[in-house]
Design a protein around this motif. Structure first.
Motif, PDB file in Angstrom:
ATOM      1  N   TYR A 203      -3.087  28.446  27.922  1.00 49.18           N
ATOM      2  CA  TYR A 203      -2.226  28.961  27.209  1.00 49.18           C
ATOM      3  C   TYR A 203      -2.585  28.728  25.578  1.00 49.18           C
ATOM      4  N   GLU A 204      -3.321  27.652  25.336  1.00 46.65           N
ATOM      5  CA  GLU A 204      -3.677  27.339  23.962  1.00 46.65           C
ATOM      6  C   GLU A 204      -5.031  28.094  23.396  1.00 46.65           C
TER       7      GLU A 204
ATOM      8  N   THR B 179      -8.629  25.859  39.465  1.00 42.55           N
ATOM      9  CA  THR B 179      -8.009  26.038  38.342  1.00 42.55           C
ATOM     10  C   THR B 179      -8.702  25.022  37.370  1.00 42.55           C
TER      11      THR B 179
ATOM     12  N   GLU C 180      -0.204  25.521  38.192  1.00 40.28           N
ATOM     13  CA  GLU C 180       0.285  25.611  36.811  1.00 40.28           C
ATOM     14  C   GLU C 180       0.032  24.556  35.916  1.00 40.28           C
ATOM     15  N   GLU C 181      -0.055  23.272  36.568  1.00 40.49           N
ATOM     16  CA  GLU C 181      -0.253  22.113  35.595  1.00 40.49           C
ATOM     17  C   GLU C 181      -1.595  21.933  35.041  1.00 40.49           C
ATOM     18  N   GLN C 182      -2.487  22.551  36.008  1.00 45.61           N
ATOM     19  CA  GLN C 182      -3.981  22.665  35.496  1.00 45.61           C
ATOM     20  C   GLN C 182      -4.247  24.065  34.623  1.00 45.61           C
ATOM     21  N   LEU C 183      -3.379  25.116  34.712  1.00 46.07           N
ATOM     22  CA  LEU C 183      -3.463  26.047  33.988  1.00 46.07           C
ATOM     23  C   LEU C 183      -2.982  26.065  32.523  1.00 46.07           C
ATOM     24  N   LYS C 184      -2.193  24.769  32.023  1.00 45.72           N
ATOM     25  CA  LYS C 184      -1.720  24.888  30.943  1.00 45.72           C
ATOM     26  C   LYS C 184      -2.594  24.907  29.689  1.00 45.72           C
ATOM     27  N   PRO C 185      -3.833  24.163  29.739  1.00 45.48           N
ATOM     28  CA  PRO C 185      -4.589  24.444  28.587  1.00 45.48           C
ATOM     29  C   PRO C 185      -5.106  25.628  28.198  1.00 45.48           C
TER      30      PRO C 185
ATOM     31  N   TYR D  33      -3.451  30.269  41.133  1.00 42.58           N
ATOM     32  CA  TYR D  33      -3.529  29.063  40.341  1.00 42.58           C
ATOM     33  C   TYR D  33      -2.648  27.887  40.512  1.00 42.58           C
TER      34      TYR D  33
END
Length: 344
Positions: free
Chosen positions: A18-19, A323, A11-16, A9
């Motif tokens: 986590y919500e 991602t 990381e920047e594109q994965l952040k949503p 993955y």
């Protein structure tokens, strides 16, 4: 919502993601090897969503996760997911078509250039100290002339040893004109190549462009192309499609390129053609058996082939792409909307 995550993955594109729930990273996502079935069963037992790249999502894994509602695979084809088992449970499977199309197309053209101009061979020779000068040597330019560098025409000079062919003005035969094949064609056209396409699912009206033609038969493409590149998924129809008979039709000046799957090719027949110099050369990123054996003729014997270890899709950009695709579709799933990348 628990999301068990073992994929490559960005990381920047994965952040949503986590919500949307509790994301538990394991396996490949944290730098560990591909999981064995028993370990995956244990760790994903309470997951609502499984997101993976390469772990095998078997029937046992699916049946051991009673809360499982969605499976996501960050690949162009979810070959590592038991689709029948998922369907029986009514669990949709999403994937990431096109994630590595640009990357693979660029690699394909790189392989074409490498074999046509013998770039890896020239690089290897220089690294081995061939065709190099004494560090203390000084070249004197005669009065009235400008500094120049010319190799002689002897058979052993690099000008002769590494003499190749240009892409401009040549015909590129593309077998399979899907996402990757079209991108290869677009790049090749920028080089000034003409295209000859073989794809039984392609309507000729889609190729209404000067310099781009459809071959109605694969035999026509094999006879007329200067370079041949393959971009097909493995099906009963495509397995072994580049047969000994097809290879025999190639021009003696032609090159064969394969960055799709080794199973589309009769590898022994191609080795024979290279060994007997019945074609000019070939370049491969994929093989009949992988990893390629250390005693394979491509490595130990043949000097008219360029090889790489199945890395056509290996760029950081691919991680960004897949991602984005997966996270966006998980969001659609959570909101009850139609997903864009559901595999059917």
């Amino acid at each position: 919502m628990k999301i068990f995550f073992t994929a490559e993955y960005d990381e920047e594109q994965l952040k949503p993601l986590y919500e949307m729930g509790e994301v538990v990273k394991d396996g490949w996502a944290i730098g560990l090897p591909k999981m064995q079935e028993e370990e995956l069963m244990e760790k994903s037992a309470d997951a609502d969503i499984i997101i993976t790249s390469y772990d095998d999502i078997t029937r046992a894994v699916i049946e051991n996760a009673p809360n499982l509602k969605l499976i996501a695979c960050t690949r162009a084809t979810p070959v590592n997911v038991d689709m029948a088992a998922a369907k029986e449970r009514g669990i949709p499977v999403i994937y990431t078509p096109g994630r590595n199309s640009d990357t693979t197309a660029e690699m394909t053209v790189g392989l074409m250039l490498s074999i046509a101009r013998k770039i890896p061979m020239a690089y290897k020779a220089l690294k081995e100290g061939k065709f190099t000068a004494d560090p203390n040597a000084q070249k004197v330019t005669k009065e009235g002339l400008k500094v120049d560098m010319v190799w002689d025409m002897e058979p052993g000079s690099p000008y002769m040893v590494f003499k190749g062919t240009q892409l401009h003005g040549k015909t590129l035969g593309i077998v399979g004109y899907g996402s990757i094949g079209r991108r290869v064609g677009k790049i090749a056209r920028a080089f000034g190549m003409e295209l000859l396409i073989y794809d039984p699912f392609l309507c000729p009206i889609d190729l209404e462009e000067v310099g781009v033609k459809k071959a109605e038969k694969l035999e026509d493409l094999m006879k007329n192309a200067d370079f041949i590149t393959c971009h097909m998924k493995i099906t009963p129809e495509t397995t072994g499609i580049i047969s000994r008979e097809m290879i025999a039709l190639m021009k003696p000046t032609a090159y064969f390129i394969n960055s799709s799957r080794g199973a589309i090719l009769d590898e022994e027949a191609l080795i024979d053609a290279l060994r007997e110099k019945r074609i000019a050369g070939a370049a491969f990123d994929v093989y009949a058996k992988e990893p390629i054996a250390s005693n394979h003729p491509y490595i130990t014997e043949l000097d008219n082939v360029v090889i790489t270890p199945h890395i056509a899709g290996a760029t950081d950009d691919v991680l960004v792409n897949h991602t984005k695709q997966i996270v966006a579709d998980v969001k659609r799933f959570a909101e009850g909307r139609r997903m864009l990348y559901e595999y059917r």
